[in-house]
Write an enzyme that holds these catalytic residues in place. Sequence first.
Site, PDB file in Angstrom:
ATOM      1  N   LYS A 292      39.459 -48.974  -6.332  1.00 30.26           N
ATOM      2  CA  LYS A 292      38.809 -47.986  -7.202  1.00 30.26           C
ATOM      3  C   LYS A 292      39.537 -46.660  -7.048  1.00 30.26           C
ATOM      4  O   LYS A 292      39.355 -45.954  -6.061  1.00 30.26           O
ATOM      5  CB  LYS A 292      37.331 -47.792  -6.875  1.00 30.26           C
ATOM      6  CG  LYS A 292      36.618 -47.022  -8.012  1.00 30.26           C
ATOM      7  CD  LYS A 292      35.438 -46.206  -7.564  1.00 30.26           C
ATOM      8  CE  LYS A 292      35.798 -44.834  -7.059  1.00 30.26           C
ATOM      9  NZ  LYS A 292      36.312 -43.895  -8.107  1.00 30.26           N
TER      10      LYS A 292
ATOM     11  N   GLU B 190      39.709 -42.309   6.194  1.00 25.50           N
ATOM     12  CA  GLU B 190      40.654 -41.213   6.465  1.00 25.50           C
ATOM     13  C   GLU B 190      40.136 -40.071   5.627  1.00 25.50           C
ATOM     14  O   GLU B 190      40.198 -40.103   4.399  1.00 25.50           O
ATOM     15  CB  GLU B 190      42.077 -41.619   6.085  1.00 25.50           C
ATOM     16  CG  GLU B 190      43.142 -40.651   6.594  1.00 25.50           C
ATOM     17  CD  GLU B 190      43.440 -39.531   5.615  1.00 25.50           C
ATOM     18  OE1 GLU B 190      42.947 -38.388   5.850  1.00 25.50           O
ATOM     19  OE2 GLU B 190      44.131 -39.771   4.635  1.00 25.50           O
TER      20      GLU B 190
ATOM     21  N   CYS C   7      45.213 -33.503   2.283  1.00 28.14           N
ATOM     22  CA  CYS C   7      44.207 -33.561   3.348  1.00 28.14           C
ATOM     23  C   CYS C   7      44.737 -32.981   4.652  1.00 28.14           C
ATOM     24  O   CYS C   7      43.981 -32.429   5.450  1.00 28.14           O
ATOM     25  CB  CYS C   7      43.715 -34.995   3.547  1.00 28.14           C
ATOM     26  SG  CYS C   7      45.012 -36.190   3.889  1.00 28.14           S
TER      27      CYS C   7
ATOM     28  N   GLY D 213      39.364 -39.697   1.407  1.00 31.61           N
ATOM     29  CA  GLY D 213      38.634 -38.707   0.620  1.00 31.61           C
ATOM     30  C   GLY D 213      37.890 -37.760   1.534  1.00 31.61           C
ATOM     31  O   GLY D 213      38.269 -37.566   2.695  1.00 31.61           O
ATOM     32  N   SER D 214      36.825 -37.189   1.040  1.00 26.78           N
ATOM     33  CA  SER D 214      36.106 -36.186   1.809  1.00 26.78           C
ATOM     34  C   SER D 214      35.318 -36.809   2.957  1.00 26.78           C
ATOM     35  O   SER D 214      34.950 -37.993   2.918  1.00 26.78           O
ATOM     36  CB  SER D 214      35.143 -35.421   0.899  1.00 26.78           C
ATOM     37  OG  SER D 214      34.041 -36.239   0.537  1.00 26.78           O
ATOM     38  N   THR D 215      35.035 -35.995   3.963  1.00 21.54           N
ATOM     39  CA  THR D 215      34.277 -36.474   5.113  1.00 21.54           C
ATOM     40  C   THR D 215      32.872 -36.903   4.700  1.00 21.54           C
ATOM     41  O   THR D 215      32.356 -37.927   5.167  1.00 21.54           O
ATOM     42  CB  THR D 215      34.211 -35.375   6.185  1.00 21.54           C
ATOM     43  OG1 THR D 215      35.535 -35.139   6.686  1.00 21.54           O
ATOM     44  CG2 THR D 215      33.309 -35.776   7.336  1.00 21.54           C
TER      45      THR D 215
ATOM     46  N   GLU E 100      37.209 -26.994   4.560  1.00 21.29           N
ATOM     47  CA  GLU E 100      38.342 -27.543   3.809  1.00 21.29           C
ATOM     48  C   GLU E 100      38.259 -27.061   2.365  1.00 21.29           C
ATOM     49  O   GLU E 100      37.384 -27.473   1.608  1.00 21.29           O
ATOM     50  CB  GLU E 100      38.328 -29.072   3.864  1.00 21.29           C
ATOM     51  CG  GLU E 100      39.553 -29.685   3.203  1.00 21.29           C
ATOM     52  CD  GLU E 100      39.590 -31.193   3.316  1.00 21.29           C
ATOM     53  OE1 GLU E 100      40.698 -31.746   3.460  1.00 21.29           O
ATOM     54  OE2 GLU E 100      38.531 -31.837   3.271  1.00 21.29           O
TER      55      GLU E 100
ATOM     56  N   GLY F  97      33.038 -40.264   3.132  1.00 19.62           N
ATOM     57  CA  GLY F  97      33.369 -41.241   4.165  1.00 19.62           C
ATOM     58  C   GLY F  97      32.142 -41.663   4.953  1.00 19.62           C
ATOM     59  O   GLY F  97      31.953 -42.845   5.278  1.00 19.62           O
TER      60      GLY F  97
END
Length: 498
Positions: free
Chosen positions: A191, A267, A302, A244-246, A400, A249
């Site tokens: 995706k 990651e 990132c 992607g973003s924390t 971030e 995740g």
Amino acid sequence: MLDYTHQDWKTRAEALTLRGQAFIDGKFVDAVSGNTFDSINPATGAVLTAVAECDTADVDLAVAAGRRAFDDGRWSRMAPGDRKAVLLKLADLIRANLEEMALLDSLDMGKLVTDAATVDAPGSAHFFQWYAEAIDKIYDEVAPTGPGDLALVARVPLGVVGAVTPWNFPLDMATWKAAAALAAGNSVVLKPAEQSPLSALRLAELAVEAGLPDGVLNVVPGFGATAGRALGLHMDVDSLAFTGSTGIGKMFMQYSGQSNLKQIWPETGGKSPNLVFADCEDLDTAADMAAVGIFFNQGEVCSANSRLYVERSIKDAFVAKLIARAQAMQPGDPLDPAAKMGAIVDEKQTQGIMRFIEAGKTSANLVAGGERITVGGKGCFVQPTIFDDVSHDNPLARDEIFGPVLSVIPFDSEEEAVTMANDSIYGLAASVWTDNLSRACRVADRLHVGTVSVNTVDALSAQTPFGGMKQSGFGRDLSLHSLEKYTALKTTWIKYKA
């Protein structure tokens, strides 16, 4: 290609055929619902094409196709040398279609086409080739046992691997996941980010042209809250790799617990520190790379070196060098080889970056950039921006931003620099600039990150693992180590008459 003019790239872009349907079981198909969403060029605001808006029903079809392909062995039990030949052919096809792949990413998410053509697309071909060449060089084990016992330990593919990839490096991130997963013998359901699905769809088409059997690589474009969630919760997905973003995740980790306990390999975010010591003799190179470390790809990286710690005795001179470099790296049309930065991926991301900048203007010293601009009266563009004398607890230094915004923080001692660098929820990467070998090794040892680059920034290769610590996640892409997340250890114990 390197000699292409602005008009050359524009002409080639206008001639592209854009594929917007999902790619399931070896063919392009509409979403089951028939719904679509627009892929928008952030440099112009123009609609590129309508893209299939996949949802649970489409993910179900893609996973089922991947499972059939895995179970009947058309790829999972193909001889290693034959799998290798297919992925090598795919690497060649990426190279043969380099201009198209570069243009797809540039148009879709705003990156400079010259970067996509010289870094991203060639990198994708290289990583497919590297994993292809590894396929027939990875050996299984024989465990030490006594007479009459033979214990074989094999690495076996997991089955169906889900891959959810970000928009900042669309082709490369799809490759980092798919190349290793496919090399290990898995089926993949990918995706891509809804902001940048076009190169992943073309990649799947090229994979079939290379000889990858139908159903082995499927691409389901759609939104995270629908298609991404469906993939994360799917009971027949064996592993899911995410970049992607924390926050997202963490959601995938929850999806695993709510479903079949599938392996999740995140990651996630980063706020990478860059430490410049006064004993660095080549401050011009350090300044060049510090600018690259935050302004490359519009700061949408990132592992971007967004926190710059500079020893106080050289700070003012170093910042002056950085200001000059920022002023020379102004955004332009991503298809213009003369442009030094491209467009921000979309309006939402642009507004988020500008909120950080506007808040920073009241809490830190803005010394470069700080404005949203247009190119030809259009687009999502943000100037390379530098804030000096940033407080270590300022959101500019903590959060971030994922844009071209650099925070400069002075330090007086090595201990202070390391302490501040480690004082973050993230631990993806760091850079250290010094000509003192002992200091380089000592500081690198103490930094709690996945990669420390000494006298460079953001060093990576196919041979070395990429990933982080703390809330940057524990997934690892690249290197032979990444094959570990797409395989399981299987023991076969044989009793025989000794």
